[in-house]
Write a protein that holds these residues in place. Sequence first.
Motif, PDB file in Angstrom:
ATOM      1  N   ALA A  26       0.836  -1.202   0.000  1.00 17.72           N
ATOM      2  CA  ALA A  26       0.000   0.000   0.000  1.00 17.72           C
ATOM      3  C   ALA A  26       0.873   1.255   0.000  1.00 17.72           C
ATOM      4  CB  ALA A  26      -0.935  -0.007   1.201  1.00 17.72           C
ATOM      5  N   GLU A  27       1.947   1.249   0.789  1.00 14.31           N
ATOM      6  CA  GLU A  27       2.843   2.398   0.838  1.00 14.31           C
ATOM      7  C   GLU A  27       3.568   2.604  -0.490  1.00 14.31           C
ATOM      8  OE1 GLU A  27       5.447   1.894   4.161  1.00 14.31           O
ATOM      9  OE2 GLU A  27       3.842   2.189   5.620  1.00 14.31           O
ATOM     10  N   TYR A  29       2.445   1.786  -3.436  1.00 17.93           N
ATOM     11  CA  TYR A  29       1.442   2.311  -4.369  1.00 17.93           C
ATOM     12  C   TYR A  29       1.215   3.797  -4.119  1.00 17.93           C
ATOM     13  CZ  TYR A  29      -2.975   3.034  -6.781  1.00 17.93           C
ATOM     14  OH  TYR A  29      -3.963   3.525  -7.600  1.00 17.93           O
ATOM     15  N   LYS A  30       1.054   4.153  -2.855  1.00 14.63           N
ATOM     16  CA  LYS A  30       0.824   5.555  -2.496  1.00 14.63           C
ATOM     17  C   LYS A  30       2.024   6.411  -2.916  1.00 14.63           C
ATOM     18  CE  LYS A  30      -0.040   8.468   1.526  1.00 14.63           C
ATOM     19  NZ  LYS A  30      -0.082   8.512   2.974  1.00 14.63           N
ATOM     20  N   ASP A  31       3.236   5.908  -2.659  1.00 13.07           N
ATOM     21  CA  ASP A  31       4.437   6.644  -3.026  1.00 13.07           C
ATOM     22  C   ASP A  31       4.559   6.776  -4.540  1.00 13.07           C
ATOM     23  OD1 ASP A  31       7.032   7.895  -2.439  1.00 13.07           O
ATOM     24  OD2 ASP A  31       7.839   6.104  -3.412  1.00 13.07           O
ATOM     25  N   LYS A  33       2.254   6.985  -6.716  1.00 12.41           N
ATOM     26  CA  LYS A  33       1.255   7.921  -7.240  1.00 12.41           C
ATOM     27  C   LYS A  33       1.454   9.352  -6.737  1.00 12.41           C
ATOM     28  CE  LYS A  33      -2.215   6.574  -9.120  1.00 12.41           C
ATOM     29  NZ  LYS A  33      -2.578   6.471 -10.525  1.00 12.41           N
ATOM     30  N   SER A  34       2.392   9.568  -5.817  1.00 15.12           N
ATOM     31  CA  SER A  34       2.562  10.902  -5.240  1.00 15.12           C
ATOM     32  C   SER A  34       3.111  11.888  -6.274  1.00 15.12           C
ATOM     33  CB  SER A  34       3.500  10.851  -4.032  1.00 15.12           C
ATOM     34  OG  SER A  34       4.831  10.629  -4.449  1.00 15.12           O
ATOM     35  N   CYS A  51       1.658   2.353 -11.907  1.00 18.27           N
ATOM     36  CA  CYS A  51       1.670   1.973 -10.491  1.00 18.27           C
ATOM     37  C   CYS A  51       0.647   0.887 -10.159  1.00 18.27           C
ATOM     38  CB  CYS A  51       1.394   3.205  -9.627  1.00 18.27           C
ATOM     39  SG  CYS A  51       2.577   4.532  -9.872  1.00 18.27           S
ATOM     40  N   LYS A  55      -0.874  -1.814  -6.629  1.00 19.86           N
ATOM     41  CA  LYS A  55      -2.261  -1.937  -6.141  1.00 19.86           C
ATOM     42  C   LYS A  55      -2.729  -3.384  -6.253  1.00 19.86           C
ATOM     43  CE  LYS A  55      -6.394  -0.360  -5.047  1.00 19.86           C
ATOM     44  NZ  LYS A  55      -6.791  -0.779  -3.720  1.00 19.86           N
TER      45      LYS A  55
END
Length: 143
Positions: A26-27, A29-31, A33-34, A51, A55
């Motif tokens: 999850a981290e 994926y979040k990173d 997309k940042s 990315c 996910k």
Amino acid sequence: MESDRKNIDQIVTENAWMIRPCVLYAEEYKDCKSIRSRFHQRFVYGTFLDCNQWKTDYDNCLKWTEDNNQKACKDLVESEVLRRIERLKAHNDNDTWEKRTSPPTTWNDPLPEWMEEKLKYSYLKEKSVKVSNETEKSFCVLM
């Protein structure tokens, strides 16, 4: 068909150590997309990276850990194997250096005399001597 299933199960069992904790997917994926990462991707690659695999891996990790879904585990291991192959591609393709199977025979030889002389009065040498003199050498072990 039965042997294929056993083979897949064996691959999954042998490589299950590659599966990370779900929160890390999850981290990632979040990173990915940042805004900061998107700027970096655009600068380095000239385009944005996809990315969605992070996910998908996160979803598969949840299915594996919560529902013990074997297909999700297999997909997750395959993804990690592909990621590892991609990461090591440049290393494996490098033919500039000869890869060693053992250290050189001279790896533990004493330093040349000129280097010993140069290092004799170095700061690290002085500190090393001071620390070795100050510390008490004890072989006491508590059980």
